[in-house]
Design an enzyme around this catalytic site. Structure first.
Site, PDB file in Angstrom:
ATOM      1  N   TYR A 254       2.560  15.931  24.823  1.00  0.00           N
ATOM      2  CA  TYR A 254       3.457  16.804  24.059  1.00  0.00           C
ATOM      3  C   TYR A 254       3.350  18.244  24.540  1.00  0.00           C
ATOM      4  O   TYR A 254       4.368  18.886  24.843  1.00  0.00           O
ATOM      5  CB  TYR A 254       3.140  16.727  22.564  1.00  0.00           C
ATOM      6  CG  TYR A 254       3.917  17.742  21.750  1.00  0.00           C
ATOM      7  CD1 TYR A 254       5.261  17.535  21.478  1.00  0.00           C
ATOM      8  CD2 TYR A 254       3.313  18.910  21.296  1.00  0.00           C
ATOM      9  CE1 TYR A 254       5.995  18.468  20.763  1.00  0.00           C
ATOM     10  CE2 TYR A 254       4.032  19.844  20.577  1.00  0.00           C
ATOM     11  CZ  TYR A 254       5.374  19.629  20.306  1.00  0.00           C
ATOM     12  OH  TYR A 254       6.090  20.564  19.611  1.00  0.00           O
TER      13      TYR A 254
ATOM     14  N   LYS B 282       6.181  20.635  26.464  1.00  0.00           N
ATOM     15  CA  LYS B 282       6.674  21.918  25.965  1.00  0.00           C
ATOM     16  C   LYS B 282       6.394  23.060  26.950  1.00  0.00           C
ATOM     17  O   LYS B 282       7.132  24.056  26.974  1.00  0.00           O
ATOM     18  CB  LYS B 282       6.058  22.218  24.594  1.00  0.00           C
ATOM     19  CG  LYS B 282       6.549  21.274  23.497  1.00  0.00           C
ATOM     20  CD  LYS B 282       8.066  21.281  23.383  1.00  0.00           C
ATOM     21  CE  LYS B 282       8.590  20.401  22.271  1.00  0.00           C
ATOM     22  NZ  LYS B 282      10.059  20.446  22.145  1.00  0.00           N
TER      23      LYS B 282
END
Length: 259
Positions: free
Chosen positions: A151, A155
């Site tokens: 994750y 990002k």
């Protein structure tokens, strides 16, 4: 009437962006895989604001999702003035213990689909010399995050992509902005199975409406990126102030803390 396309519009920050653009008089295109929620949101927006709303159910976690969405709009001859690239999910736990298919779908959604949509719509925007794109990143765009490894890496991609393309677009009339919020009051923690972590506690999160408002302001000012909230801004500066190894250890300790 200008048109805003919002992905991941069925809840959270995406839902709040839909409200903002409807209030501003935009035609709003709502995209998500949850058609039932989108229809309810569209009906509510039409009741409260002078707006036209269109619902496009699409699964952007699938590789053909962005093209299907783009083609659906082209078929109706709808030009997009603003793209809110908001669709995204998270995960929690050691990478070697994660479901591989689930992680790959997250990478598809957070990275591949976001970039694919940018490439599709940027071509049209640059030809018209006008348009704005907002990509939703995270404070984890600025540092590695153990227990959310894929994750946070996804990002980081969002922020780096945004900064690079923002530079490329100088003089075109088109801008791209990264919105990098910290913990926000959305369904994110439940979906990522993080409800028991302290970071998900109510007093530790920002209101999704406030985050969207800050993002909208940054988009209008054509900023390259914005980090909502002073404490979140401080967190984003951590890699500049401390050795990366220490920052990584801190982020792991924060995520390990339970209620």
């Amino acid at each position: 009437m200008k048109t805003a396309l919002i992905t991941g519009a069925s809840s959270g920050i995406g839902r709040e962006f839909a409200e903002i653009f409807a209030k501003e008089g935009y035609q709003v295109i709502l995209a998500s895989r949850n058609e039932e929620k989108l229809k309810a949101i569209a009906q509510s927006l039409r009741q409260h604001y002078p707006t036209t709303t269109i619902v496009i159910p699409v699964d952007l976690a699938q590789s053909n999702g962005p093209q299907l969405l783009y083609d659906a709009l082209k078929k109706e001859a709808i030009e997009i003035d603003v793209l809110i690239n908001n669709a995204g999910i998270g995960s929690y736990g050691f990478l070697h213990e994660q479901n591989i298919q689930t992680e790959l779908e997250m990478i598809q959604l957070n990275v591949h689909s976001l970039s694919h949509l940018m490439m599709l719509f940027l071509q049209d925007m640059v030809k018209r010399n006008t348009g704005r794109i907002l990509n939703v990143g995270s404070t984890t765009s600025f540092y590695a995050c153990p227990l959310s490894a894929n994750y946070s890496a996804s990002k980081a991609f969002v922020l780096h992509l945004t900064e690079a393309v923002a530079n490329e677009l100088k003089g075109t009339g088109v801008s791209v902005t990264a919105l990098c919020p910290g913990a926000t009051g959305t369904e994110f923690f439940r979906n990522a199975k993080m409800e028991k972590q302290k970071v998900a506690k109510d007093n530790a999160v920002m209101d999704a409406k406030k985050v969207a408002e800050i993002g909208f302001q940054a988009l209008n000012k054509r900023k390259t990126f914005v980090v909502p909230g002073f404490l979140n801004w401080l967190l984003a500066q951590a890699p500049r102030l401390f050795p990366r190894r220490i920052v990584t250890n801190i982020t792991r300790n924060v995520l390990e803390q339970k209620l």
